[in-house]
Design a protein around this motif. Structure first.
Motif, PDB file in Angstrom:
ATOM      1  N   PHE A   1      12.140   6.951   4.489  1.00 28.31           N
ATOM      2  CA  PHE A   1      11.191   5.966   3.982  1.00 28.31           C
ATOM      3  C   PHE A   1      10.486   6.543   2.757  1.00 28.31           C
ATOM      4  CE2 PHE A   1      12.053   3.999   7.888  1.00 28.31           C
ATOM      5  CZ  PHE A   1      11.346   2.806   8.055  1.00 28.31           C
TER       6      PHE A   1
ATOM      7  N   LEU B   1       4.463   4.792   0.093  1.00 28.23           N
ATOM      8  CA  LEU B   1       4.031   3.805  -0.891  1.00 28.23           C
ATOM      9  C   LEU B   1       2.567   3.945  -1.262  1.00 28.23           C
ATOM     10  CD1 LEU B   1       5.798   0.653   0.628  1.00 28.23           C
ATOM     11  CD2 LEU B   1       6.678   2.260  -1.091  1.00 28.23           C
TER      12      LEU B   1
ATOM     13  N   GLY C   1       7.617   2.687   3.346  1.00 26.03           N
ATOM     14  CA  GLY C   1       8.478   1.521   3.180  1.00 26.03           C
ATOM     15  C   GLY C   1       9.950   1.866   3.133  1.00 26.03           C
TER      16      GLY C   1
ATOM     17  N   THR D   1      13.424  -0.270   1.989  1.00 29.11           N
ATOM     18  CA  THR D   1      13.925  -1.492   1.356  1.00 29.11           C
ATOM     19  C   THR D   1      15.435  -1.565   1.533  1.00 29.11           C
ATOM     20  OG1 THR D   1      12.110  -1.558  -0.239  1.00 29.11           O
ATOM     21  CG2 THR D   1      14.102  -2.767  -0.811  1.00 29.11           C
ATOM     22  N   SER D   2      15.912  -2.779   1.785  1.00 28.20           N
ATOM     23  CA  SER D   2      17.347  -2.988   1.998  1.00 28.20           C
ATOM     24  C   SER D   2      18.144  -2.516   0.792  1.00 28.20           C
ATOM     25  CB  SER D   2      17.612  -4.463   2.260  1.00 28.20           C
ATOM     26  OG  SER D   2      17.104  -5.263   1.206  1.00 28.20           O
TER      27      SER D   2
ATOM     28  N   THR E   1      12.011  -5.709   2.957  1.00 28.15           N
ATOM     29  CA  THR E   1      11.301  -4.437   2.977  1.00 28.15           C
ATOM     30  C   THR E   1      10.612  -4.329   4.321  1.00 28.15           C
ATOM     31  OG1 THR E   1      10.961  -4.269   0.589  1.00 28.15           O
ATOM     32  CG2 THR E   1       9.430  -3.065   1.990  1.00 28.15           C
TER      33      THR E   1
ATOM     34  N   GLN F   1       7.885  -2.105   6.355  1.00 29.71           N
ATOM     35  CA  GLN F   1       6.800  -1.139   6.172  1.00 29.71           C
ATOM     36  C   GLN F   1       6.232  -0.697   7.518  1.00 29.71           C
ATOM     37  OE1 GLN F   1       3.723  -2.617   3.580  1.00 29.71           O
ATOM     38  NE2 GLN F   1       5.045  -2.596   1.765  1.00 29.71           N
TER      39      GLN F   1
ATOM     40  N   GLN G   1      12.819 -10.869   1.659  1.00 27.30           N
ATOM     41  CA  GLN G   1      13.176 -10.939   0.242  1.00 27.30           C
ATOM     42  C   GLN G   1      14.561 -11.552   0.063  1.00 27.30           C
ATOM     43  OE1 GLN G   1      12.557  -6.755  -0.197  1.00 27.30           O
ATOM     44  NE2 GLN G   1      10.461  -6.985  -0.959  1.00 27.30           N
TER      45      GLN G   1
ATOM     46  N   THR H   1       6.021 -12.987   5.527  1.00 28.31           N
ATOM     47  CA  THR H   1       5.743 -11.637   6.007  1.00 28.31           C
ATOM     48  C   THR H   1       5.450 -11.684   7.500  1.00 28.31           C
ATOM     49  OG1 THR H   1       4.786 -11.006   3.876  1.00 28.31           O
ATOM     50  CG2 THR H   1       4.275  -9.597   5.758  1.00 28.31           C
TER      51      THR H   1
END
Length: 289
Positions: A80, A83, A93, A95-96, A109, A111, A130, A279
């Motif tokens: 990870f 952030l 985080g 992220t794909s 994403t 978190q 996303q 979210t």
């Protein structure tokens, strides 16, 4: 490693899986997180994402296609990014991308945030959609707490204290980690589930219908305790490797598949979802008292 600290707690988190590796209670000097002896169980407190437990055939069926996925998902094994951080907070985080798409074909994403307030550590999970379609997933915690707390105590001195009256019924797992459809009562002493080395001989205790949203790890010999509050999580697993000096208190949003035919991800029991542009958020809190 990232360290968070206040007057009461010192916490460390490693980049792999954004995993909590230490939760030290400074007034007593007690380390409450299992220190991941690889000869026994080599994890501290992994996060389970994008599935909890096992998936039939070790696959996820998404939009008519099968994707390989291992038990408890991939997040615990991936690095990870840190952030944001302060002396008492950290946000990590994932992220794909190339590492996740072969197993979970969504844009997201994920978190994990940690925040200290006095003797409390709050852990928050967030999933940001996303993608151009709804994302389906599960998420869960798997923190292992060292038991006993002190060298002059034994495992049998400890119990799990539920904060509401319960008639506990665990959902039985096969040797491959899938629900069999059978249940078994778990006897309590009032609100207390006494720990012993044989309690988990048949794998985890899995509770799908709890009244309690807080459980505590307590000793018969003193008042120091670990409380886990999980109001956002309807399901709870409790597990230890038989004979090992820890117990896992596992708030879940999702759980393993049942034996039988494979289901598409959106049809899985207890599956979560987040809409396009949306979210998802859920938190639990560990309090040392």
């Amino acid at each position: 490693m990232t360290t968070l600290e206040n007057d009461f707690l010192r916490v460390t988190i490693r980049p792999q899986g954004a995993e909590l590796t230490s939760l030290l209670h400074k007034p007593t000097g007690i380390e409450h997180i299992w220190q991941a002896d690889p000869a026994v169980w080599g994890w501290h407190a992994p996060t389970l994402f994008p599935i909890v437990g096992g998936s039939l055939n070790s696959e996820l069926l998404i939009d008519g296609k099968n994707y390989p996925i291992e038990r408890h998902g991939f997040a615990r094994k991936l690095p990870f990014d840190l952030l944001d951080s302060t002396p008492t907070t950290a946000v990590w985080g994932l992220t794909s991308g190339k590492q996740t798409e072969p197993h979970f074909p969504y844009g997201f994403t994920f978190q994990i945030s940690y925040a200290l307030i006095d003797e409390q550590l709050t852990v928050t999970y967030r999933v940001f959609n996303q993608d151009t379609k709804t994302i389906y997933f599960s998420v869960g915690a798997h923190p292992a707490f060292s038991v006993p707390f002190n060298a002059d105590e034994s495992y049998d001195d400890y119990y799990i204290d539920f904060n509401q009256p319960e008639q506990l019924e665990t959902h039985m797992l096969s040797k491959d980690g899938f629900f069999t459809g059978k249940t078994q009562p778990v006897p309590l002493d009032g609100y207390k589930l006494h720990l012993n080395e044989h309690l988990f001989d048949q794998d985890a205790l899995v509770f799908k219908h709890l009244n309690s949203r807080r459980v505590s790890i307590r000793s018969k010999k003193h008042d120091h305790a670990v409380d886990v509050d999980f109001a956002d999580f309807p399901y709870l697993g409790i597990w230890a490797k038989p004979g090992a000096p820890f117990v896992c208190i596992e708030p879940w949003l999702g759980y393993a598949d049942s034996e039988g035919d494979q289901k598409s991800i959106e049809q899985k029991e207890a599956i979560q979802q987040v809409a396009v542009g949306g979210t998802f958020e859920a938190s639990f809190t560990i309090t040392l008292s």
